[in-house]
Design a protein around this motif. Structure first.
Motif, PDB file in Angstrom:
ATOM      1  N   ALA A 179      20.508  19.607  -5.827  1.00 51.00           N
ATOM      2  CA  ALA A 179      19.077  19.870  -6.055  1.00 51.00           C
ATOM      3  C   ALA A 179      18.196  18.877  -5.336  1.00 51.00           C
ATOM      4  O   ALA A 179      16.996  19.074  -5.190  1.00 51.00           O
ATOM      5  CB  ALA A 179      18.789  19.848  -7.552  1.00 51.00           C
ATOM      6  N   LEU A 180      18.798  17.699  -4.934  1.00 49.59           N
ATOM      7  CA  LEU A 180      17.984  16.670  -4.262  1.00 49.59           C
ATOM      8  C   LEU A 180      17.965  16.925  -2.770  1.00 49.59           C
ATOM      9  O   LEU A 180      18.996  17.259  -2.166  1.00 49.59           O
ATOM     10  CB  LEU A 180      18.569  15.283  -4.545  1.00 49.59           C
ATOM     11  CG  LEU A 180      18.553  14.847  -5.999  1.00 49.59           C
ATOM     12  CD1 LEU A 180      19.266  13.517  -6.150  1.00 49.59           C
ATOM     13  CD2 LEU A 180      17.126  14.786  -6.520  1.00 49.59           C
ATOM     14  N   SER A 181      16.769  16.725  -2.183  1.00 45.18           N
ATOM     15  CA  SER A 181      16.644  16.904  -0.736  1.00 45.18           C
ATOM     16  C   SER A 181      17.074  15.635  -0.025  1.00 45.18           C
ATOM     17  O   SER A 181      16.706  14.533  -0.432  1.00 45.18           O
ATOM     18  CB  SER A 181      15.192  17.231  -0.354  1.00 45.18           C
ATOM     19  OG  SER A 181      14.789  18.417  -0.979  1.00 45.18           O
ATOM     20  N   PRO A 182      17.865  15.724   0.998  1.00 42.57           N
ATOM     21  CA  PRO A 182      18.295  14.523   1.726  1.00 42.57           C
ATOM     22  C   PRO A 182      17.121  13.850   2.421  1.00 42.57           C
ATOM     23  O   PRO A 182      16.161  14.508   2.825  1.00 42.57           O
ATOM     24  CB  PRO A 182      19.303  15.086   2.744  1.00 42.57           C
ATOM     25  CG  PRO A 182      18.897  16.510   2.946  1.00 42.57           C
ATOM     26  CD  PRO A 182      18.351  16.975   1.634  1.00 42.57           C
ATOM     27  N   VAL A 183      17.222  12.478   2.519  1.00 38.61           N
ATOM     28  CA  VAL A 183      16.173  11.729   3.216  1.00 38.61           C
ATOM     29  C   VAL A 183      16.290  12.010   4.707  1.00 38.61           C
ATOM     30  O   VAL A 183      17.381  11.911   5.281  1.00 38.61           O
ATOM     31  CB  VAL A 183      16.317  10.218   2.966  1.00 38.61           C
ATOM     32  CG1 VAL A 183      15.249   9.441   3.743  1.00 38.61           C
ATOM     33  CG2 VAL A 183      16.190   9.943   1.481  1.00 38.61           C
ATOM     34  N   PRO A 184      15.215  12.408   5.316  1.00 38.72           N
ATOM     35  CA  PRO A 184      15.290  12.710   6.758  1.00 38.72           C
ATOM     36  C   PRO A 184      15.765  11.490   7.531  1.00 38.72           C
ATOM     37  O   PRO A 184      15.476  10.347   7.197  1.00 38.72           O
ATOM     38  CB  PRO A 184      13.852  13.079   7.120  1.00 38.72           C
ATOM     39  CG  PRO A 184      13.187  13.417   5.819  1.00 38.72           C
ATOM     40  CD  PRO A 184      13.871  12.597   4.775  1.00 38.72           C
ATOM     41  N   ASP A 185      16.506  11.712   8.619  1.00 41.23           N
ATOM     42  CA  ASP A 185      16.995  10.624   9.475  1.00 41.23           C
ATOM     43  C   ASP A 185      15.843   9.797  10.023  1.00 41.23           C
ATOM     44  O   ASP A 185      15.947   8.577  10.178  1.00 41.23           O
ATOM     45  CB  ASP A 185      17.820  11.201  10.631  1.00 41.23           C
ATOM     46  CG  ASP A 185      19.143  11.766  10.125  1.00 41.23           C
ATOM     47  OD1 ASP A 185      19.528  11.409   8.997  1.00 41.23           O
ATOM     48  OD2 ASP A 185      19.766  12.543  10.886  1.00 41.23           O
ATOM     49  N   GLU A 186      14.713  10.461  10.327  1.00 42.01           N
ATOM     50  CA  GLU A 186      13.579   9.739  10.906  1.00 42.01           C
ATOM     51  C   GLU A 186      13.049   8.679   9.938  1.00 42.01           C
ATOM     52  O   GLU A 186      12.676   7.561  10.332  1.00 42.01           O
ATOM     53  CB  GLU A 186      12.448  10.710  11.287  1.00 42.01           C
ATOM     54  CG  GLU A 186      12.785  11.636  12.427  1.00 42.01           C
ATOM     55  CD  GLU A 186      13.616  12.837  11.973  1.00 42.01           C
ATOM     56  OE1 GLU A 186      13.958  12.904  10.764  1.00 42.01           O
ATOM     57  OE2 GLU A 186      13.945  13.674  12.832  1.00 42.01           O
ATOM     58  N   ALA A 187      13.015   8.993   8.642  1.00 39.43           N
ATOM     59  CA  ALA A 187      12.492   8.045   7.656  1.00 39.43           C
ATOM     60  C   ALA A 187      13.414   6.836   7.527  1.00 39.43           C
ATOM     61  O   ALA A 187      12.961   5.688   7.443  1.00 39.43           O
ATOM     62  CB  ALA A 187      12.338   8.734   6.299  1.00 39.43           C
ATOM     63  N   THR A 201      15.447   5.685   9.781  1.00 42.78           N
ATOM     64  CA  THR A 201      15.329   4.921  11.027  1.00 42.78           C
ATOM     65  C   THR A 201      14.064   4.081  11.019  1.00 42.78           C
ATOM     66  O   THR A 201      14.056   2.909  11.424  1.00 42.78           O
ATOM     67  CB  THR A 201      15.314   5.864  12.243  1.00 42.78           C
ATOM     68  OG1 THR A 201      16.524   6.626  12.244  1.00 42.78           O
ATOM     69  CG2 THR A 201      15.193   5.082  13.549  1.00 42.78           C
ATOM     70  N   ALA A 202      12.972   4.628  10.507  1.00 39.28           N
ATOM     71  CA  ALA A 202      11.704   3.891  10.464  1.00 39.28           C
ATOM     72  C   ALA A 202      11.812   2.692   9.540  1.00 39.28           C
ATOM     73  O   ALA A 202      11.294   1.596   9.836  1.00 39.28           O
ATOM     74  CB  ALA A 202      10.579   4.818  10.035  1.00 39.28           C
ATOM     75  N   ARG A 203      12.487   2.891   8.357  1.00 36.61           N
ATOM     76  CA  ARG A 203      12.634   1.774   7.426  1.00 36.61           C
ATOM     77  C   ARG A 203      13.468   0.649   8.044  1.00 36.61           C
ATOM     78  O   ARG A 203      13.162  -0.535   7.901  1.00 36.61           O
ATOM     79  CB  ARG A 203      13.266   2.271   6.113  1.00 36.61           C
ATOM     80  CG  ARG A 203      12.273   3.000   5.204  1.00 36.61           C
ATOM     81  CD  ARG A 203      12.805   3.035   3.775  1.00 36.61           C
ATOM     82  NE  ARG A 203      14.071   3.750   3.677  1.00 36.61           N
ATOM     83  CZ  ARG A 203      14.192   5.076   3.493  1.00 36.61           C
ATOM     84  NH1 ARG A 203      13.081   5.810   3.391  1.00 36.61           N
ATOM     85  NH2 ARG A 203      15.375   5.642   3.388  1.00 36.61           N
ATOM     86  N   ARG A 204      14.552   1.027   8.706  1.00 36.31           N
ATOM     87  CA  ARG A 204      15.397   0.016   9.345  1.00 36.31           C
ATOM     88  C   ARG A 204      14.611  -0.748  10.416  1.00 36.31           C
ATOM     89  O   ARG A 204      14.730  -1.963  10.567  1.00 36.31           O
ATOM     90  CB  ARG A 204      16.637   0.665   9.959  1.00 36.31           C
ATOM     91  CG  ARG A 204      17.694   1.023   8.940  1.00 36.31           C
ATOM     92  CD  ARG A 204      19.044   1.257   9.618  1.00 36.31           C
ATOM     93  NE  ARG A 204      18.998   2.364  10.557  1.00 36.31           N
ATOM     94  CZ  ARG A 204      19.298   3.634  10.217  1.00 36.31           C
ATOM     95  NH1 ARG A 204      19.677   3.923   8.965  1.00 36.31           N
ATOM     96  NH2 ARG A 204      19.246   4.584  11.119  1.00 36.31           N
ATOM     97  N   ALA A 205      13.797  -0.038  11.183  1.00 37.86           N
ATOM     98  CA  ALA A 205      13.007  -0.667  12.241  1.00 37.86           C
ATOM     99  C   ALA A 205      12.008  -1.654  11.657  1.00 37.86           C
ATOM    100  O   ALA A 205      11.792  -2.752  12.185  1.00 37.86           O
ATOM    101  CB  ALA A 205      12.284   0.400  13.067  1.00 37.86           C
ATOM    102  N   ARG A 206      11.361  -1.235  10.477  1.00 38.41           N
ATOM    103  CA  ARG A 206      10.390  -2.139   9.866  1.00 38.41           C
ATOM    104  C   ARG A 206      11.068  -3.403   9.342  1.00 38.41           C
ATOM    105  O   ARG A 206      10.536  -4.500   9.448  1.00 38.41           O
ATOM    106  CB  ARG A 206       9.638  -1.409   8.743  1.00 38.41           C
ATOM    107  CG  ARG A 206       8.564  -0.454   9.246  1.00 38.41           C
ATOM    108  CD  ARG A 206       7.634  -0.035   8.127  1.00 38.41           C
ATOM    109  NE  ARG A 206       8.346   0.764   7.122  1.00 38.41           N
ATOM    110  CZ  ARG A 206       8.485   2.089   7.175  1.00 38.41           C
ATOM    111  NH1 ARG A 206       7.961   2.758   8.196  1.00 38.41           N
ATOM    112  NH2 ARG A 206       9.123   2.737   6.223  1.00 38.41           N
ATOM    113  N   ARG A 207      12.264  -3.228   8.728  1.00 37.08           N
ATOM    114  CA  ARG A 207      12.989  -4.396   8.226  1.00 37.08           C
ATOM    115  C   ARG A 207      13.398  -5.331   9.370  1.00 37.08           C
ATOM    116  O   ARG A 207      13.284  -6.559   9.267  1.00 37.08           O
ATOM    117  CB  ARG A 207      14.235  -3.948   7.444  1.00 37.08           C
ATOM    118  CG  ARG A 207      13.922  -3.399   6.057  1.00 37.08           C
ATOM    119  CD  ARG A 207      15.179  -3.356   5.199  1.00 37.08           C
ATOM    120  NE  ARG A 207      16.180  -2.448   5.749  1.00 37.08           N
ATOM    121  CZ  ARG A 207      16.282  -1.154   5.429  1.00 37.08           C
ATOM    122  NH1 ARG A 207      15.431  -0.623   4.561  1.00 37.08           N
ATOM    123  NH2 ARG A 207      17.231  -0.409   5.965  1.00 37.08           N
TER     124      ARG A 207
END
Length: 378
Positions: A3-11, A13-19
């Motif tokens: 029932a849960l939608s997977p987190v898009p790859d783009e999101a 990737t963006a979090r990793r880039a910000r970290r």
């Protein structure tokens, strides 16, 4: 299906880039990585009055011929000599003035770029070398290297002279002792010629002993530690003259010593200079019925120039270049004793003080020895 939608790859990737970006911003800049391998001639300085060297490119250090260990952490103008005429591209009179202006205004120029933090505070100054500064650096370090080589050769020569002189004493004393023993054992049977030859051997041994003393004195002049302080040159000169007069009480020499002569020098070494220079004047006025010696000084170009003037035999100025060379004599040793070491010792001591020594003379009209003993403490 979940029932849960997977987190898009783009999101993700963006979090990793910000970290990753936050981690990079939290770390201080890695100058070793940024500048060490840079092909440009760059150096990084702390923005404070001493301008401590933080980093430098290999290209800069190679061009300046300075090791990384000897440059990092040191004030910029200690690690690298300053050009007297600043590069015209900065618009300042000197590199020191150019960097001071960047510190004061925060404005870059052609060779110096300030780097600011997020709060507006200056963090570093990146300095780029220009062709004129590069030439000055190379010339200065070539000069320093040549001076180090000369100093090393001088020290080796002094050590060799000291070793040779000390090693010669034992065989000379043995020769003298054997001659004395031979004379005692066979004295009644020796003819006049043998006695004359034995006396000549004794005279030559004494001569060699005197030369060895001179060599050891010359070695000490270059090796003795120096302790500079304010000294009374007038008092030293008077003591030297008193000793000379005591050795030859029958001589009448008029000696004028100026009052108030002072110097910033090692007292023991300065006394050796005065002993050699004044003794030289004392010796070469011996044939004058009215011998005169003058010890004085004058101020020239911000320093004290001492002189010892006499009315002795003088010498030809064409020979002046040989006057301070070891074992060189400008007069017959039968007429005037000596071995040509005293003025050499004086020259070495004067040069150790950062001074100069030179002579002026005319044959039959006397000579003047001038010397300086370097700058004072201030």
């Amino acid at each position: 299906m979940s029932a849960l939608s997977p987190v898009p790859d783009e999101a993700r990737t963006a979090r990793r880039a910000r970290r990753a970006l936050a981690a990079v911003e939290a770390r201080p800049p890695d100058f070793e990585l940024l500048f060490r391998s840079a092909p440009s001639l760059l150096i990084v300085l702390e923005p404070e009055p001493r301008l401590r060297v933080v980093a430098a490119s290999d290209a800069y250090l190679r061009a300046a011929r300075v090791s990384r260990e000897s440059a990092l952490g040191r004030p910029f103008f200690e690690a690298f000599p300053e050009c007297r005429e600043g590069p015209r591209s900065t618009g300042a009179g000197s590199m020191r003035d150019a960097l001071a202006r960047v510190l004061a205004t925060g404005c870059p120029d052609a060779l110096n770029t300030p780097v600011f933090g997020a709060d507006g505070e200056m963090l570093y100054i990146i300095h780029r070398i220009d062709a004129l500064e590069l030439e000055v650096l190379r010339a200065a370090h070539e000069r320093d290297e040549a001076l180090r080589r000369v100093q090393a050769l001088d020290e080796e020569g002094e050590a060799l002279g000291h070793a040779v002189a000390t090693q010669l004493r034992a065989p000379l004393r043995a020769i003298d002792a054997f001659c004395g023993l031979f004379t005692q054992m066979h004295g009644p049977f020796l003819d006049g010629e043998v006695r004359r030859l034995l006396r000549r051997i004794g005279d030559k041994v004494n001569r060699m002993e005197t030369i060895i003393d001179g060599l050891l004195g010359l070695s000490r002049a270059g090796r003795m530690p120096m302790a500079r302080r304010h000294i009374d040159v007038t008092a030293l000169a008077r003591r030297v003259v008193a000793r000379l007069a005591a050795r030859e009480p029958s001589r009448e020499v008029t000696v004028e010593i100026a009052e108030g002569l002072e110097a910033w020098a090692d007292e023991g070494l300065a006394c050796v200079v005065l002993e050699n220079v004044i003794a030289n004047a004392w010796k070469y006025t011996r044939r004058r019925p009215h011998a005169r010696i003058e010890v004085g000084a004058r101020r020239s170009a911000g320093q004290t120039v001492f002189h010892v003037r006499d009315n002795g035999v003088g010498f030809d100025m064409a020979q002046a270049g040989r006057l301070f060379a070891p074992f060189v004599r400008l007069h017959d040793d039968i007429e005037f004793e000596g071995y040509g070491i005293g003025l050499t010792s004086a020259k070495r001591i004067v040069e150790r003080h950062g001074g100069e020594i030179w002579a002026e003379a005319r044959p039959g009209e006397g000579a003047t020895i001038h010397f300086t003993l370097g700058a004072g403490p201030g």
